[in-house]
Write an enzyme that holds these catalytic residues in place. Sequence first.
Site, PDB file in Angstrom:
ATOM      1  N   SER A   1       0.832  -1.196   0.000  1.00  0.00           N
ATOM      2  CA  SER A   1       0.000   0.000   0.000  1.00  0.00           C
ATOM      3  C   SER A   1       0.874   1.258   0.000  1.00  0.00           C
ATOM      4  CB  SER A   1      -0.962  -0.051   1.180  1.00  0.00           C
ATOM      5  OG  SER A   1      -2.000   0.900   1.043  1.00  0.00           O
TER       6      SER A   1
ATOM      7  N   GLU B   1      -9.543  -4.026  -6.157  1.00  0.00           N
ATOM      8  CA  GLU B   1      -8.997  -2.858  -5.462  1.00  0.00           C
ATOM      9  C   GLU B   1      -9.242  -1.561  -6.218  1.00  0.00           C
ATOM     10  OE1 GLU B   1      -5.195  -3.013  -3.709  1.00  0.00           O
ATOM     11  OE2 GLU B   1      -4.878  -5.129  -4.182  1.00  0.00           O
TER      12      GLU B   1
ATOM     13  N   HIS C   1      -7.486  -5.456  -1.209  1.00  0.00           N
ATOM     14  CA  HIS C   1      -6.270  -4.705  -0.949  1.00  0.00           C
ATOM     15  C   HIS C   1      -5.356  -5.454   0.031  1.00  0.00           C
ATOM     16  CE1 HIS C   1      -3.873  -1.087  -0.771  1.00  0.00           C
ATOM     17  NE2 HIS C   1      -4.036  -0.959   0.527  1.00  0.00           N
TER      18      HIS C   1
END
Length: 306
Positions: A154, A248, A278
């Site tokens: 991320s 995502e 995610h």
Amino acid sequence: MGHEVPASISQAEIAAVKTQVQAMTDQLREPPSIMQLRESYDAMGQVYPIAEGVTVTTVSLNGVAAEKLTGTINGDDATLLYLHGGGYGIGSPSSHRHLVAQFVAVAGVTAYSADYRLAPEHPFPAAVDDAVAAYRALLDQGIPAASIIIAGDSAGGGLTVATAVKLKAEALPQPAGLFIISPWVNLQQEGASYAAKANSDFIVDMASLERWASLYLNGTLASEPLASPVLADLSGLAPLLIHVGSEEVLLADSLRLAEAAGMALVDVTLKIVPYMPHVFHYMWPQVTAARIAIGEAATWIRARTT
């Protein structure tokens, strides 16, 4: 990388995970105090088991606090420098210990999970500065750059790419590779997946990304290349392995990064895993596709560092 999981299994496992993490993701959309959110994130990570045989110690990398994770089959210099996710505002080695430990166990590497400074107390470019300092510390220990993989998920995935760009600017050697999971590499929030996956992504949404970006940038333009490294000159970067789920909102970031890296003549491999949310690797104890992905990444890491 030809393993496949039946759709029915993936969908059932993700449905179960969604129920478990819904309270946390609701906090991400309507956050309480940032300190409370940090505590909740760390607590969620600590629910997961640590791989058997992995030892965790606290170290300092040029003044950057970190966890060093070692396993029972480490026999060479192969090293993973891990940069956790959390929107640059939450997350820590504690929240990601179970994930980093799994890479240690499966890939047979020594890992350093950096506790880089977080926004809003320490906005851009503090995280980049800390990641570069941690990498320098590994070099100073005598670990060859050719034995180091920088990895992250991320925001940590974006930070991984930004770190490599900064290393190039400072004429430091590139690591052996960059492994990134569901990277947030464009703080401008652009791409078709932001709308197309808005209903299927139960972890990240546009509004929360905008909040985290604002805290991190603190007035810096989102187009700044070290903040949105997909906009940087990627030529000369280490080979990239990108893992991302099909469900995502940040899928567009991975697609754009793979294209930009390829256009810059970087060796890049992109894996999009069907039905996955995610940073699905985080859920490895519950999700078959996550365990397969970790195994495939471990094979890539070993190939790059030996």
